[in-house]
Design a protein around this motif. Structure first.
Motif, PDB file in Angstrom:
ATOM      1  N   LEU A 232      48.314  25.897  44.423  1.00 43.45           N
ATOM      2  CA  LEU A 232      48.564  27.323  44.582  1.00 43.45           C
ATOM      3  C   LEU A 232      47.314  28.128  44.243  1.00 43.45           C
ATOM      4  O   LEU A 232      47.017  29.152  44.882  1.00 43.45           O
ATOM      5  N   THR A 233      46.559  27.642  43.260  1.00 44.49           N
ATOM      6  CA  THR A 233      45.296  28.269  42.895  1.00 44.49           C
ATOM      7  C   THR A 233      44.353  28.308  44.081  1.00 44.49           C
ATOM      8  O   THR A 233      43.687  29.315  44.344  1.00 44.49           O
ATOM      9  N   ALA A 234      44.281  27.189  44.810  1.00 48.00           N
ATOM     10  CA  ALA A 234      43.382  27.095  45.952  1.00 48.00           C
ATOM     11  C   ALA A 234      43.760  28.078  47.052  1.00 48.00           C
ATOM     12  O   ALA A 234      42.890  28.713  47.655  1.00 48.00           O
ATOM     13  N   ILE A 235      45.072  28.221  47.300  1.00 42.50           N
ATOM     14  CA  ILE A 235      45.526  29.130  48.350  1.00 42.50           C
ATOM     15  C   ILE A 235      45.243  30.579  47.975  1.00 42.50           C
ATOM     16  O   ILE A 235      44.693  31.353  48.765  1.00 42.50           O
ATOM     17  N   LEU A 236      45.618  30.957  46.764  1.00 44.75           N
ATOM     18  CA  LEU A 236      45.369  32.320  46.305  1.00 44.75           C
ATOM     19  C   LEU A 236      43.878  32.606  46.199  1.00 44.75           C
ATOM     20  O   LEU A 236      43.413  33.695  46.532  1.00 44.75           O
ATOM     21  N   GLY A 237      43.136  31.595  45.740  1.00 50.42           N
ATOM     22  CA  GLY A 237      41.694  31.737  45.623  1.00 50.42           C
ATOM     23  C   GLY A 237      41.028  31.890  46.980  1.00 50.42           C
ATOM     24  O   GLY A 237      40.046  32.615  47.130  1.00 50.42           O
ATOM     25  N   LYS A 238      41.550  31.188  47.977  1.00 53.80           N
ATOM     26  CA  LYS A 238      41.034  31.264  49.342  1.00 53.80           C
ATOM     27  C   LYS A 238      41.110  32.690  49.858  1.00 53.80           C
ATOM     28  O   LYS A 238      40.184  33.199  50.503  1.00 53.80           O
TER      29      LYS A 238
ATOM     30  N   ASN B  43      31.149  31.995  42.566  1.00 50.43           N
ATOM     31  CA  ASN B  43      30.969  31.752  41.132  1.00 50.43           C
ATOM     32  C   ASN B  43      31.448  32.942  40.298  1.00 50.43           C
ATOM     33  O   ASN B  43      32.020  32.763  39.226  1.00 50.43           O
ATOM     34  N   LEU B  44      31.266  34.141  40.825  1.00 51.64           N
ATOM     35  CA  LEU B  44      31.767  35.327  40.145  1.00 51.64           C
ATOM     36  C   LEU B  44      33.290  35.310  40.156  1.00 51.64           C
ATOM     37  O   LEU B  44      33.934  35.642  39.160  1.00 51.64           O
ATOM     38  N   GLY B  45      33.863  34.915  41.287  1.00 53.40           N
ATOM     39  CA  GLY B  45      35.314  34.804  41.383  1.00 53.40           C
ATOM     40  C   GLY B  45      35.864  33.803  40.385  1.00 53.40           C
ATOM     41  O   GLY B  45      36.901  34.037  39.750  1.00 53.40           O
ATOM     42  N   THR B  46      35.166  32.675  40.223  1.00 57.21           N
ATOM     43  CA  THR B  46      35.581  31.651  39.256  1.00 57.21           C
ATOM     44  C   THR B  46      35.533  32.194  37.832  1.00 57.21           C
ATOM     45  O   THR B  46      36.437  31.941  37.028  1.00 57.21           O
ATOM     46  N   ALA B  47      34.498  32.955  37.523  1.00 61.12           N
ATOM     47  CA  ALA B  47      34.356  33.531  36.177  1.00 61.12           C
ATOM     48  C   ALA B  47      35.482  34.517  35.891  1.00 61.12           C
ATOM     49  O   ALA B  47      36.043  34.543  34.787  1.00 61.12           O
ATOM     50  N   ILE B  48      35.833  35.330  36.891  1.00 59.73           N
ATOM     51  CA  ILE B  48      36.917  36.297  36.717  1.00 59.73           C
ATOM     52  C   ILE B  48      38.244  35.569  36.515  1.00 59.73           C
ATOM     53  O   ILE B  48      39.050  35.920  35.642  1.00 59.73           O
ATOM     54  N   ARG B  49      38.490  34.523  37.320  1.00 61.85           N
ATOM     55  CA  ARG B  49      39.725  33.747  37.183  1.00 61.85           C
ATOM     56  C   ARG B  49      39.804  33.090  35.817  1.00 61.85           C
ATOM     57  O   ARG B  49      40.877  33.015  35.211  1.00 61.85           O
TER      58      ARG B  49
ATOM     59  N   ASP C 208      37.077  44.945  45.778  1.00 64.74           N
ATOM     60  CA  ASP C 208      38.183  45.852  46.083  1.00 64.74           C
ATOM     61  C   ASP C 208      39.460  45.405  45.378  1.00 64.74           C
ATOM     62  O   ASP C 208      39.561  44.297  44.855  1.00 64.74           O
ATOM     63  N   GLY C 209      40.462  46.297  45.398  1.00 61.89           N
ATOM     64  CA  GLY C 209      41.705  46.056  44.665  1.00 61.89           C
ATOM     65  C   GLY C 209      42.472  44.838  45.126  1.00 61.89           C
ATOM     66  O   GLY C 209      42.999  44.075  44.311  1.00 61.89           O
ATOM     67  N   THR C 210      42.540  44.616  46.440  1.00 59.23           N
ATOM     68  CA  THR C 210      43.288  43.469  46.981  1.00 59.23           C
ATOM     69  C   THR C 210      42.648  42.157  46.549  1.00 59.23           C
ATOM     70  O   THR C 210      43.336  41.229  46.127  1.00 59.23           O
ATOM     71  N   THR C 211      41.330  42.088  46.657  1.00 60.28           N
ATOM     72  CA  THR C 211      40.610  40.880  46.252  1.00 60.28           C
ATOM     73  C   THR C 211      40.820  40.599  44.771  1.00 60.28           C
ATOM     74  O   THR C 211      41.067  39.463  44.366  1.00 60.28           O
ATOM     75  N   LEU C 212      40.731  41.657  43.962  1.00 63.52           N
ATOM     76  CA  LEU C 212      40.908  41.495  42.525  1.00 63.52           C
ATOM     77  C   LEU C 212      42.319  41.010  42.197  1.00 63.52           C
ATOM     78  O   LEU C 212      42.506  40.163  41.322  1.00 63.52           O
ATOM     79  N   LEU C 213      43.313  41.526  42.925  1.00 65.06           N
ATOM     80  CA  LEU C 213      44.700  41.112  42.704  1.00 65.06           C
ATOM     81  C   LEU C 213      44.871  39.620  42.950  1.00 65.06           C
ATOM     82  O   LEU C 213      45.478  38.914  42.128  1.00 65.06           O
ATOM     83  N   PHE C 214      44.325  39.134  44.063  1.00 67.41           N
ATOM     84  CA  PHE C 214      44.472  37.718  44.378  1.00 67.41           C
ATOM     85  C   PHE C 214      43.652  36.833  43.430  1.00 67.41           C
ATOM     86  O   PHE C 214      44.033  35.699  43.140  1.00 67.41           O
TER      87      PHE C 214
ATOM     88  N   SER D 273      45.336  34.030  41.266  1.00 67.16           N
ATOM     89  CA  SER D 273      44.749  32.692  41.289  1.00 67.16           C
ATOM     90  C   SER D 273      44.461  32.209  39.876  1.00 67.16           C
ATOM     91  O   SER D 273      44.676  31.042  39.535  1.00 67.16           O
ATOM     92  N   GLY D 274      43.972  33.129  39.036  1.00 64.39           N
ATOM     93  CA  GLY D 274      43.705  32.778  37.639  1.00 64.39           C
ATOM     94  C   GLY D 274      44.974  32.424  36.901  1.00 64.39           C
ATOM     95  O   GLY D 274      44.998  31.496  36.091  1.00 64.39           O
ATOM     96  N   ALA D 275      46.056  33.165  37.193  1.00 65.86           N
ATOM     97  CA  ALA D 275      47.351  32.881  36.555  1.00 65.86           C
ATOM     98  C   ALA D 275      47.843  31.493  36.956  1.00 65.86           C
ATOM     99  O   ALA D 275      48.373  30.734  36.129  1.00 65.86           O
TER     100      ALA D 275
END
Length: 288
Positions: free
Chosen positions: A165-171, A180-186, A61-67, A71-73
C-alpha cells in the motif's frame, strides 16, 4: 563501483533484520520501532542534503503532500507489523513473507492504477506466490488459528500488505516531488505515528527500561537501514536500475544466511525450495 554499492545495499538491508531481531528480545517492538525511526529519519534527511533537494519543500502541493502522509502512515503500519512479526516468529520465515509485498503491489497497481501486467511478469508473480506457500508450513497456519491474539504470520502478512500500500500511495505522491525528499517526509510521518502508538498503548515509560545492549542493536538496525538507502541511491546513480534492483532484493538471502549463524534458524527442504522460487521470481520481476 556501482556494483559494489548495489551489493552493499543488499547486505545492509539483510543485516537490518538481524540487528532488529537482536534488539527486541526483551524490548517492546512498538517502542523499538519508534527509537529506530529516529535514526532512520536522520539518514533520510542526510540523503536529502546530499542530493540537495531540501529547497523543494515549499513547492509541494497539497494533494502530493496528502499522499506522502498517507504513504508514510502505511509505512509506519508496515514497520510496526514487521517488528512484531520478528519478535514472535523465525526471521527466515518473516522476511520472505514481507518481501512478498512485490506481488501485492502488482495486484493493487492493476486495480487502482490500471497498470497492465505482461505474461512473463504474471508468471513471475505465480513463482513468488508458490515460493511463499512453500515457506509457510501447515504448523504455522495451525498455530495462527489456535492463537486468538494473533501470531507472527498475521503480522508478517500485515507488514507485506501495508508495504504494498505504501508503494501505491507513494507512486501517486512522489509524482510531484524528488524521491529522496519524499522518503524523508514519509519517514517523518512514520516517526510521529510510531510515537503516537507508544503513547496510546501506554508504553512510553518502557523507554527507560530498554537494556543498553538491545538499545545498541536497535540503533544499529536504524544505521544499517540508512546505510542500505545510501548505497542503493549511489548504485542507482551510477549503474542500471534493471540490475541494481534485483541485487537489492537479494537481501532476503543475506537475512536467511545471518539467521542461521546468529540464531541457528534452519530452513526445511520445503522452505529452501520456496526460498529459491521466491528469489527467482523476485529477480525475474525486476528484470522483465
Amino acid at each position: 563501483m556501482w556494483l559494489f554499492y548495489a551489493v552493499g545495499s543488499a547486505f545492509f538491508a539483510g543485516l537490518t533484520s538481524i540487528l532488529a531481531k537482536c534488539g527486541i528480545r526483551k524490548t517492546d517492538s512498538t517502542m523499538a520501532t519508534a527509537v529506530r525511526t529516529i535514526v532512520i529519519l536522520i539518514f533520510s534527511w542526510l540523503i536529502v542534503a546530499i542530493v540537495g533537494s531540501g529547497n523543494q519543500i515549499s513547492s509541494i502541493d497539497g494533494t502530493t503532500l496528502l499522499f506522502l502522509i498517507l504513504s508514510g502512515a502505511a509505512t509506519g503500519a508496515s514497520w510496526l507489523c514487521y517488528f512484531r512479526a520478528l519478535q514472535l516468529g523465525d526471521i527466515n520465515k518473516v522476511v520472505p513473507i514481507d518481501k512478498s509485498s512485490t506481488v501485492l503491489t502488482i495486484l493493487l497497481a492493476l486495480i487502482f492504477l490500471q497498470e497492465g501486467i505482461s505474461i512473463p511478469k504474471a508468471l513471475a508473480v505465480l513463482v513468488i506466490a508458490a515460493g511463499i506457500l512453500l515457506m509457510v508450513e501447515k504448523k504455522d497456519v495451525k498455530k495462527q488459528k489456535e492463537n486468538s491474539r494473533g501470531s507472527w504470520l498475521l503480522y508478517a502478512v500485515g507488514s507485506a500488505f501495508f508495504a504494498s500500500l505504501t508503494a501505491i500511495l507513494g507512486k501517486i505522491g512522489i509524482s510531484g516531488v524528488e524521491s529522496n525528499l519524499g522518503t524523508a517526509i514519509r519517514t517523518g510521518v512514520v516517526l510521529v505515528m510510531a510515537w503516537v502508538m507508544v503513547f496510546v498503548t501506554g508504553k512510553q515509560k518502557t523507554v527507560r527500561t530498554i537494556p543498553r545492549k538491545e538499545l545498541a542493536f536497535i540503533c544499529l538496525s536504524g544505521i544499517a537501514t540508512g546505510a542500505s538507502w545510501l548505497c542503493y541511491y549511489r548504485a542507482l546513480q551510477e549503474g542500471p536500475a534493471s540490475v541494481v534492483a534485483p541485487i537489492d532484493k537479494l537481501s532476503v538471502l543475506v537475512t536467511v544466511a545471518f539467521s542461521y549463524f546468529v540464531f541457528g534458524e534452519k530452513l526445511s527442504r520445503r522452505a529452501l525450495v520456496g526460498l529459491v522460487l521466491l528469489t527467482a521470481g523476485t529477480v525475474a520481476m525486476a528484470v522483465l
